[in-house]
Motif scaffolding. Structure first.
Motif, PDB file in Angstrom:
ATOM      1  N   THR A  27       0.869  -1.357   0.149  1.00 38.40           N
ATOM      2  CA  THR A  27       0.042   0.026  -0.103  1.00 38.40           C
ATOM      3  C   THR A  27       0.883   1.252   0.011  1.00 38.40           C
ATOM      4  O   THR A  27       0.551   2.215  -0.657  1.00 38.40           O
ATOM      5  CB  THR A  27      -0.896   0.256   1.098  1.00 38.40           C
ATOM      6  OG1 THR A  27      -1.821  -1.175   1.102  1.00 38.40           O
ATOM      7  CG2 THR A  27      -1.790   1.282   1.272  1.00 38.40           C
ATOM      8  N   SER A  28       2.113   1.259   0.671  1.00 32.93           N
ATOM      9  CA  SER A  28       2.904   2.484   0.864  1.00 32.93           C
ATOM     10  C   SER A  28       3.383   2.637  -0.535  1.00 32.93           C
ATOM     11  O   SER A  28       3.657   3.838  -0.750  1.00 32.93           O
ATOM     12  CB  SER A  28       3.999   2.119   1.877  1.00 32.93           C
ATOM     13  OG  SER A  28       3.528   2.051   3.280  1.00 32.93           O
ATOM     14  N   ARG A  32       2.879   6.102  -2.640  1.00 29.45           N
ATOM     15  CA  ARG A  32       3.748   7.047  -3.137  1.00 29.45           C
ATOM     16  C   ARG A  32       3.738   7.172  -4.363  1.00 29.45           C
ATOM     17  O   ARG A  32       4.004   8.418  -4.687  1.00 29.45           O
ATOM     18  CB  ARG A  32       5.043   6.151  -2.502  1.00 29.45           C
ATOM     19  CG  ARG A  32       6.354   6.934  -3.052  1.00 29.45           C
ATOM     20  CD  ARG A  32       6.480   8.184  -2.410  1.00 29.45           C
ATOM     21  NE  ARG A  32       7.183   8.063  -1.036  1.00 29.45           N
ATOM     22  CZ  ARG A  32       7.536   9.205  -0.573  1.00 29.45           C
ATOM     23  NH1 ARG A  32       7.437  10.640  -1.015  1.00 29.45           N
ATOM     24  NH2 ARG A  32       8.345   9.221   0.610  1.00 29.45           N
ATOM     25  N   TYR A  33       3.456   6.168  -5.352  1.00 27.35           N
ATOM     26  CA  TYR A  33       3.600   6.357  -6.785  1.00 27.35           C
ATOM     27  C   TYR A  33       2.465   7.169  -7.270  1.00 27.35           C
ATOM     28  O   TYR A  33       2.391   8.157  -8.046  1.00 27.35           O
ATOM     29  CB  TYR A  33       3.617   5.126  -7.223  1.00 27.35           C
ATOM     30  CG  TYR A  33       3.712   5.191  -8.872  1.00 27.35           C
ATOM     31  CD1 TYR A  33       4.740   5.679  -9.463  1.00 27.35           C
ATOM     32  CD2 TYR A  33       2.672   4.925  -9.850  1.00 27.35           C
ATOM     33  CE1 TYR A  33       4.661   5.995 -11.086  1.00 27.35           C
ATOM     34  CE2 TYR A  33       2.483   4.877 -11.138  1.00 27.35           C
ATOM     35  CZ  TYR A  33       3.773   5.548 -11.732  1.00 27.35           C
ATOM     36  OH  TYR A  33       3.451   5.669 -13.141  1.00 27.35           O
ATOM     37  N   VAL A  34       1.310   6.996  -6.714  1.00 27.52           N
ATOM     38  CA  VAL A  34       0.010   7.409  -7.040  1.00 27.52           C
ATOM     39  C   VAL A  34      -0.037   9.010  -6.589  1.00 27.52           C
ATOM     40  O   VAL A  34      -0.474   9.975  -7.431  1.00 27.52           O
ATOM     41  CB  VAL A  34      -1.277   6.728  -6.965  1.00 27.52           C
ATOM     42  CG1 VAL A  34      -2.412   7.508  -7.093  1.00 27.52           C
ATOM     43  CG2 VAL A  34      -1.351   5.328  -7.530  1.00 27.52           C
ATOM     44  N   PHE A  38       4.248  10.019   1.224  1.00 25.48           N
ATOM     45  CA  PHE A  38       4.348   8.630   2.023  1.00 25.48           C
ATOM     46  C   PHE A  38       3.563   8.787   3.301  1.00 25.48           C
ATOM     47  O   PHE A  38       3.845   9.858   4.084  1.00 25.48           O
ATOM     48  CB  PHE A  38       5.842   8.446   2.617  1.00 25.48           C
ATOM     49  CG  PHE A  38       6.274   7.192   3.210  1.00 25.48           C
ATOM     50  CD1 PHE A  38       5.825   5.977   2.880  1.00 25.48           C
ATOM     51  CD2 PHE A  38       6.461   7.408   4.547  1.00 25.48           C
ATOM     52  CE1 PHE A  38       6.052   5.027   3.837  1.00 25.48           C
ATOM     53  CE2 PHE A  38       6.744   6.441   5.555  1.00 25.48           C
ATOM     54  CZ  PHE A  38       6.405   4.984   4.941  1.00 25.48           C
ATOM     55  N   ILE A  39       2.795   7.963   3.602  1.00 22.86           N
ATOM     56  CA  ILE A  39       2.072   7.920   5.107  1.00 22.86           C
ATOM     57  C   ILE A  39       2.233   6.490   5.327  1.00 22.86           C
ATOM     58  O   ILE A  39       1.842   5.448   4.857  1.00 22.86           O
ATOM     59  CB  ILE A  39       0.563   8.134   4.703  1.00 22.86           C
ATOM     60  CG1 ILE A  39       0.227   9.533   4.177  1.00 22.86           C
ATOM     61  CG2 ILE A  39      -0.219   7.992   6.051  1.00 22.86           C
ATOM     62  CD1 ILE A  39      -1.089   9.875   3.815  1.00 22.86           C
ATOM     63  N   GLN A  40       2.948   6.356   6.523  1.00 27.26           N
ATOM     64  CA  GLN A  40       3.410   5.110   7.227  1.00 27.26           C
ATOM     65  C   GLN A  40       2.185   4.203   7.936  1.00 27.26           C
ATOM     66  O   GLN A  40       2.338   3.145   7.832  1.00 27.26           O
ATOM     67  CB  GLN A  40       4.481   5.472   8.309  1.00 27.26           C
ATOM     68  CG  GLN A  40       4.994   4.272   8.650  1.00 27.26           C
ATOM     69  CD  GLN A  40       6.483   4.288   9.594  1.00 27.26           C
ATOM     70  OE1 GLN A  40       6.835   5.414   9.520  1.00 27.26           O
ATOM     71  NE2 GLN A  40       6.931   3.274   9.886  1.00 27.26           N
ATOM     72  N   GLU A  41       1.046   5.082   8.266  1.00 28.96           N
ATOM     73  CA  GLU A  41       0.233   4.222   8.962  1.00 28.96           C
ATOM     74  C   GLU A  41      -0.730   3.820   8.306  1.00 28.96           C
ATOM     75  O   GLU A  41      -1.499   4.801   7.467  1.00 28.96           O
ATOM     76  CB  GLU A  41      -0.201   5.292  10.089  1.00 28.96           C
ATOM     77  CG  GLU A  41       0.991   5.620  11.286  1.00 28.96           C
ATOM     78  CD  GLU A  41       1.569   4.396  11.722  1.00 28.96           C
ATOM     79  OE1 GLU A  41       0.757   3.300  12.145  1.00 28.96           O
ATOM     80  OE2 GLU A  41       2.773   4.372  12.056  1.00 28.96           O
TER      81      GLU A  41
END
Length: 220
Positions: A27-28, A32-34, A38-41
């Motif tokens: 999911t990360s 990140r691509y779309v 970056f959201i870690q949670e």
């Protein structure tokens, strides 16, 4: 000459599947691509969900439907619903987690079994070693993964980090190029999306929900 160039250009619609163990960062990577953030949670993915991205590759417009699938075993039986009609597949493992690496062959086998691609021996898989930012961890060596890739089908291997945005674009653009090559080589499959379906998918911009409200973990 200019007319020839125009005739060679076309629009591709690709279905891309991302699979791998829970927590490896599927999911990360997609987020990140779309969205370039970056959201870690994250809450673990339930079943599957998709995002869309439209870019130009080699002068051709590519509309990609990127499927994020659950890594938990209880959801793996749903693969037959999501894998069918895929143009390419990325298998993700966590470079600091040997168990996730050792399950690569299991994920590959499950995809082939449930997705039932007509070109099983040549179907384009990309192997993605995520979490390369964890420099203090014992990371699985590139040579070991490349040996696995050679054994199973000379697959492309890319080391990446969603957290540090290392090689994320390379991952997805390589997937897109392999999917395009497959469509060119085998124009009779997979079945094309309907015009209605294409309109629905591509009119949705980067269509993930606000992930800042999610919790849980899927790692970097």
């Amino acid at each position: 000459m200019e007319m020839e160039k125009k005739l060679k250009k076309r629009k591709y619609f690709l279905k891309m599947i991302i699979i791998g163990d829970s927590g490896v960062g599927k999911t990360s990577l997609i987020h990140r691509y779309v969205s370039t953030r970056f959201i870690q949670e994250f809450k673990p993915t339930i079943g599957a969900e998709f995002s869309t991205k439209e870019i130009e590759i080699d002068g051709n417009l590519v509309g990609a439907q990127i499927w994020d699938t659950a890594g938990e075993e209880r959801y793996q039986s749903l693969g037959v619903s999501f894998y069918r009609g895929a143009d390419c597949c990325g298998i993700v493992f966590d470079r600091s987690n040997r168990d996730s690496f050792e399950k690569l062959s299991q994920w590959r086998k499950a995809f082939i079994s449930q997705g039932a691609p007509e070109d099983q021996e040549e179907f384009p898989f990309i192997i993605i070693g995520n979490k390369s930012d964890l420099t203090n961890e014992v990371l699985i060596k590139r040579s070991e993964v490349e040996d696995w890739c050679t054994q199973y089908g000379n697959y492309v291997y890319i080391e990446a980090s969603a957290k540090d945005n290392i090689s994320v674009e390379e991952v997805f653009e390589t997937l897109m190029k392999t999917g395009m090559d497959r469509q060119i080589a085998n124009p009779h499959f997979p079945k094309k999306m309907s015009a209605k379906g294409r309109s629905l998918h591509l009119n949705q911009k980067s269509d993930r929900k606000d992930d800042s409200k999610r919790d849980g973990c899927c790692g970097s």
